[in-house]
Design an enzyme around this catalytic site. Structure first.
Site, mmCIF file in Angstrom:
data_model
loop_
_atom_site.group_PDB
_atom_site.id
_atom_site.type_symbol
_atom_site.label_atom_id
_atom_site.label_comp_id
_atom_site.label_asym_id
_atom_site.label_seq_id
_atom_site.Cartn_x
_atom_site.Cartn_y
_atom_site.Cartn_z
ATOM 1 C CE LYS A 178 -3.592 -2.174 2.804
ATOM 2 N NZ LYS A 178 -3.958 -2.134 4.218
ATOM 3 N N GLY A 307 -0.743 -4.373 9.724
ATOM 4 C CA GLY A 307 -1.298 -5.708 9.925
ATOM 5 C C GLY A 307 -0.396 -6.819 9.408
HETATM 6 P P1 ADP Z 1 1.201 -3.696 6.239
HETATM 7 O O1 ADP Z 1 -0.091 -4.453 6.433
HETATM 8 O O2 ADP Z 1 2.299 -4.254 7.101
HETATM 9 O O3 ADP Z 1 1.031 -2.227 6.388
HETATM 10 P P2 ADP Z 1 0.871 -3.719 3.368
HETATM 11 O O4 ADP Z 1 -0.552 -4.071 3.573
HETATM 12 O O5 ADP Z 1 1.187 -2.411 2.774
HETATM 13 O O6 ADP Z 1 1.693 -3.937 4.737
HETATM 14 O O7 ADP Z 1 1.574 -4.770 2.413
HETATM 15 C C1 ADP Z 1 1.566 -6.143 2.670
HETATM 16 C C2 ADP Z 1 1.491 -6.922 1.389
HETATM 17 O O8 ADP Z 1 2.501 -6.492 0.510
HETATM 18 C C3 ADP Z 1 1.724 -8.404 1.575
HETATM 19 O O9 ADP Z 1 0.521 -9.070 1.269
HETATM 20 C C4 ADP Z 1 2.825 -8.742 0.584
HETATM 21 O O10 ADP Z 1 2.585 -9.922 -0.139
HETATM 22 C C5 ADP Z 1 2.815 -7.563 -0.347
HETATM 23 N N1 ADP Z 1 4.101 -7.328 -1.006
HETATM 24 C C6 ADP Z 1 5.295 -7.184 -0.410
HETATM 25 N N2 ADP Z 1 6.276 -7.001 -1.326
HETATM 26 C C7 ADP Z 1 5.687 -7.039 -2.539
HETATM 27 C C8 ADP Z 1 6.173 -6.924 -3.873
HETATM 28 N N3 ADP Z 1 7.463 -6.730 -4.125
HETATM 29 N N4 ADP Z 1 5.277 -7.011 -4.872
HETATM 30 C C9 ADP Z 1 3.963 -7.198 -4.606
HETATM 31 N N5 ADP Z 1 3.447 -7.326 -3.368
HETATM 32 C C10 ADP Z 1 4.293 -7.244 -2.343
HETATM 33 MG MG MG Z 2 -1.710 -4.809 5.133
#
Ligand code: ADP
Ligand code: MG
Length: 350
Positions: A178, A307
């Site tokens: 995100k 999360g």
């Molecule tokens: P958080 O919940 O910790 O704030 P986000 O919701 O922003 O994190 O991102 C989590 C998601 O990002 C995970 O489902 C993961 O699979 C995805 N993700 C991480 N790196 C990549 C990437 N290089 N390309 C696509 N998706 C990714």
């Molecule tokens: Mg998330």
């Protein structure tokens, strides 16, 4: 900058009172059962305090999921059941999912009045919802004497530490998917950090358009590239600027993992939000695991929010070695961006 704290439930006279509590009981469900009760457990200290101090009734409310009006898949019953197992007390009541009433998200005063009806006090302990001005998080705080719960205050104190004069080096680690939600924090905290380590989808986007001025960005030098967005895709470790046409970088590479771990090891303050790769698939989880272990091993003040990042820390088995794990995703980011949280602003200051 120091954060003005709202007044604590600890200072309220609750003896014989009917207390409305807004907790964050928005837990994941699986087959109609609570799949992870972390948020329920996190809300217990405030509820126990109220019961121990003689509250006549503790009326807890929360949203659960994102129903648009009444929708039995999101009924509060399983949450009520789990809470009852953890804290059995006949004075404890759990109201139905606040979002079953469409007036909740509109912060409709008539719904706030219904929630407040018959209550003497309001306690907001729902940090994860404090960035939303809804009837149960904001509106009702204007109708009853309002206090902050213990979890809400702990979140504000720990995250607030990052907004003040932190011990250095201060290292920020950011990743995940995100990207638009996270750029604000990179702008506000990033310029005060000594290093900002970037992974996840964010790495490719920031490399393409380096829009953050004055932020000490550290981009991965190598990545695990995949031929498709698929758990079983063909993979290759390549230099970050040599991802084959049409392939995707789905994790940071081994050299970047070492570089990031070294930066984190030397830090005195760390904030991590967003996984380094698609960690749900084991072949793209190494970068995220390396960061989780490095943050756990760091003996400075360490905070993890988001999360998915929190889930990664739990899966790595290192949660108890992190100084503070935030229960709020969006709320923690908005707070760290320096924005006012409506649910907090509506409570009188200490
Ligand atoms: P958080 O919940 O910790 O704030 P986000 O919701 O922003 O994190 O991102 C989590 C998601 O990002 C995970 O489902 C993961 O699979 C995805 N993700 C991480 N790196 C990549 C990437 N290089 N390309 C696509 N998706 C990714
Ligand atoms: Mg998330």
């Amino acid at each position: 900058m120091t954060l003005a704290l709202p007044r604590s439930v600890d200072a309220a006279d609750v003896d014989g009172k009917i207390v409305l509590v807004r907790s964050d009981l928005n837990v994941p469900l699986e087959d109609g059962r609570v799949a992870d009760d972390t948020r329920i457990r996190s809300s217990l200290p405030t509820l126990r305090l109220l019961l121990e101090r003689g509250a006549a009734e503790v009326r807890v409310c929360s949203h659960l999921g994102r129903p648009k009006g009444r929708d039995e898949r999101y009924a509060i019953a399983p949450v009520r059941g789990r809470l009852g197992e953890l804290l059995a007390d006949s004075r404890l009541q759990v109201l139905e999912n606040t979002r079953f009433d469409e007036r909740e998200t509109k912060n409709d005063p008539s719904f706030a009045r219904e929630l407040a009806d018959g209550c003497d006090l309001y306690v907001n302990d729902a940090f994860g919802s404090a960035h939303r001005a809804h009837a149960s998080t904001e509106g009702v705080a204007h109708l009853l004497p309002a206090y902050a719960g213990l979890l809400l205050l702990d979140e504000l104190r720990n995250l607030g530490t990052l907004l003040g004069a932190v011990d250095r080096p201060f290292v920020l680690v950011s990743g995940g998917a995100k990207v638009e939600d996270k750029v604000g924090v990179l702008e506000s905290l990033g310029s005060r950090a000594d290093a900002v380590l970037i992974g996840g989808k964010m790495a490719a986007e920031l490399a393409a358009q380096p829009l953050l001025e004055g932020v000490p960005l550290v981009l991965p030098t190598d990545v695990v590239a995949a031929s498709a967005f698929d758990a079983d895709a063909e993979t290759r470790v390549v230099s970050a600027d040599a991802v084959p046409e049409g392939w995707l970088g789905l994790d940071i590479g081994p050299r970047s993992r070492e570089d990031f771990a070294r930066e984190i090891a030397g830090a005195r303050t760390v904030f991590w939000n967003g996984p380094m790769g698609v960690f749900e698939w084991p072949r793209f989880a190494e970068g995220t695991l390396a960061v989780a272990h490095a943050v756990a091993a760091c003996d400075g003040f360490t905070v993890v929010g988001g999360g998915d990042s929190v889930r990664a820390v739990q899966e790595a088995g290192v949660a108890e070695r992190i100084s503070w794990i935030s229960t709020g995703g969006g709320a923690s980011l908005e707070l760290l961006e320096g924005r006012e949280l409506p649910g907090v602003a509506a409570i009188p200051a200490e």
